[in-house]
Design an enzyme around this catalytic site. Structure first.
Site, mmCIF file in Angstrom:
data_model
loop_
_atom_site.group_PDB
_atom_site.id
_atom_site.type_symbol
_atom_site.label_atom_id
_atom_site.label_comp_id
_atom_site.label_asym_id
_atom_site.label_seq_id
_atom_site.Cartn_x
_atom_site.Cartn_y
_atom_site.Cartn_z
ATOM 1 N N ASP A 29 27.288 38.128 84.038
ATOM 2 C CA ASP A 29 26.228 38.489 83.088
ATOM 3 C C ASP A 29 25.628 39.851 83.409
ATOM 4 O O ASP A 29 24.799 40.354 82.664
ATOM 5 C CB ASP A 29 25.153 37.396 82.983
ATOM 6 C CG ASP A 29 24.248 37.280 84.210
ATOM 7 O OD1 ASP A 29 24.329 38.133 85.121
ATOM 8 O OD2 ASP A 29 23.446 36.331 84.254
ATOM 9 N N SER A 61 21.635 39.412 81.697
ATOM 10 C CA SER A 61 21.092 38.383 82.587
ATOM 11 C C SER A 61 20.124 37.491 81.828
ATOM 12 O O SER A 61 19.463 37.936 80.892
ATOM 13 C CB SER A 61 20.336 39.039 83.743
ATOM 14 O OG SER A 61 21.249 39.556 84.654
ATOM 15 N N SER A 171 27.251 33.461 92.822
ATOM 16 C CA SER A 171 26.038 34.269 92.781
ATOM 17 C C SER A 171 25.674 34.664 94.202
ATOM 18 O O SER A 171 25.757 33.838 95.118
ATOM 19 C CB SER A 171 24.888 33.479 92.162
ATOM 20 O OG SER A 171 25.230 33.036 90.860
#
Ligand SMILES: *[C@@H]1O[C@H](CO)[C@@H](O)[C@H](O)[C@H]1NC(C)=O
Ligand SMILES: *[C@@H]1O[C@H](CO)[C@@H](O)[C@H](O)[C@H]1NC(C)=O
Ligand SMILES: *[C@@H]1O[C@H](CO)[C@@H](O)[C@H](O)[C@H]1NC(C)=O
Ligand SMILES: *[C@@H]1O[C@H](CO)[C@@H](O)[C@H](O)[C@H]1NC(C)=O
Ligand SMILES: *[C@@H]1O[C@H](CO)[C@@H](O)[C@H](O)[C@H]1NC(C)=O
Ligand SMILES: *[C@@H]1O[C@H](CO)[C@@H](O)[C@H](O)[C@H]1NC(C)=O
Length: 354
Positions: A29, A61, A171
């Site tokens: 993203d 995001s 992440s």
């Protein structure tokens, strides 16, 4: 364990013979110019896989799973880092790498554009069916169900899993860096990619040829703490609940505007644990403590079969028992007939059965 990505790569190269090289679709993203994304792309490519990126033309995001398409066929403003000029098509290739694509939509929209436009038109031998979808590494962790719902990195993965493709969202805890500014082997983007690769590669290496990387409807949420001293942190099996955050609305009396903060103390609702092994530590806590968390999720939102579910269903028992015509056999038969009429067949990929 010290990072030993060279060893890991040698091992990977040794094991991934050309026959079991995978077709891997990537997204994120943070945008197609992300240093994190490009470093992980390189590692997967170096390990012998075919890798294709279709990622947002600019930062997206916090868009979760929302699907928002570009509103114009051509970009009205330049892409992230001016890699693509205004006026160029809203979907296209990076000028320096044919297998890195951008699309000016949300992360989940990018996944669908990859599956339904880029793959069939430009990569027909993929049969619209990547062996694996890998997202990220995101700049910043995505921990707990509330944040997972917000994260576009996770949303792009939900989209892939919904289309029967095993998906791994990764992440990390480092800051944004354009790929062309990642010049040192100790750049946090390189380290985040190495740790992501180590985890993703385990899933690949431990899947016998011809088998799916994950069962149908399953996905993985990997979170990486801040990396210190070039050391591979411990990797921990985790659950999504447990010390997880949700938002609180913070009102500013001066401006009359709201912003968000993490609720403190933690909310019970987001941490109610019903599914899976509830003795596993929560991913939020593990990452705060310096570990890499590996949580599994499924897209099956249905509450588990337990006394609470029974209690809740009991409340509508009189209503539901009053609808004898809709037993599951009848219902699923109608669904299938409807689908066959519309499409001529069940959807592509592994839809229709595990
Ligand atoms: C979009 O860009 C393409 C290629 O640059 C160009 O041929 C086309 O005319 C443009 N379309 C619009 C609506 O501007
Ligand atoms: C990339 O690095 C250059 C040189 O250090 C710096 O001036 C520039 O701001 C960086 N770009 C971004 C988008 O961070
Ligand atoms: C990193 O290395 C420094 C210097 O050797 C040491 O003082 C520190 O405790 C290490 N940190 C971690 C988290 O290992
Ligand atoms: C409210 O907004 C004003 C103006 O932006 C800012 O100066 C102030 O610090 C804010 N107050 C709080 C409590 O955050
Ligand atoms: C269901 O219907 C019966 C008969 O009318 C009634 O006695 C009972 O309380 C109802 N139960 C619920 C949960 O509504
Ligand atoms: C459900 O419907 C099918 C088809 O009408 C019937 O054969 C079956 O017995 C029903 N099952 C139940 C549990 O009522």
């Amino acid at each position: 364990m010290r990072f030993s990505v060279n060893t890991a790569l040698t091992v990977a190269l040794g094991l991934v013979a050309s026959t079991d090289a995978l077709k891997i679709l990537m997204g994120n993203d943070d945008g197609f110019g992300s240093g994190n994304l490009r470093e992980l792309y390189k590692l997967l490519l170096d390990a012998g896989h075919e890798v294709l990126v279709v990622a947002p033309a600019r930062g997206q995001s916090g868009k979760g799973s929302t699907v928002i398409w570009a509103e114009t066929a051509n970009l009205t403003t330049p892409s992230q880092y001016d890699i693509i000029p205004a006026g160029a098509p809203a979907v296209g290739r990076d000028p320096n790498n044919d297998n890195i694509w951008y699309y000016d939509g949300t992360p989940a929209a990018c996944t669908f554009v990859a599956l339904d436009f880029v793959l069939p038109r430009y990569y027909p031998d993929w049969n619209q069916t990547p062996d694996l979808f890998v997202s990220g590494p995101n700049y910043g962790t995505n921990l707990g169900a509330f944040v997972m719902g917000l994260s576009g990195t996770v949303g792009a993965t939900f989209a892939a899993v919904s289309r029967s493709i095993p998906g791994i969202a990764t992440s990390a805890s480092n800051k944004a860096v354009p790929y062309f500014n990642v010049t040192s082997a100790s750049d946090p983007a390189v380290l985040a990619a190495k740790v992501s690769f180590e985890v993703v590669n385990e899933f690949i290496q431990n899947t016998p040829e011809g088998q799916e990387i994950l069962p149908l409807g399953y996905g993985v949420n990997v979170n990486i703490p801040e990396l210190v001293n070039n050391t591979m942190p411990p990797v921990v099996k985790t659950r999504i609940t447990g010390n997880a955050n949700t938002d609180v609305a913070v009102y500013n009396e001066t401006t009359g505007l709201f912003t968000w903060d993490n609720i403190d103390p933690l909310a019970a609702g987001i941490n109610a644990a019903y599914n899976g092994d509830i003795s596993l530590p929560g991913e939020t806590w593990v990452v705060a403590g310096g570990g890499v968390s590996v949580s599994l999720f499924t897209l099956d939102f249905t509450a588990p079969s337990n006394k609470y579910t029974e209690l809740v269903f009991d409340k509508v028992e009189n209503l539901t028992s009053g609808s004898p015509s809709m037993n599951t056999t009848v219902y699923s038969k109608r669904m299938v007939e409807e689908r066959m009429r519309k499409r001529g067949a069940m959807l592509t990929g592994r839809d229709g059965g595990a």
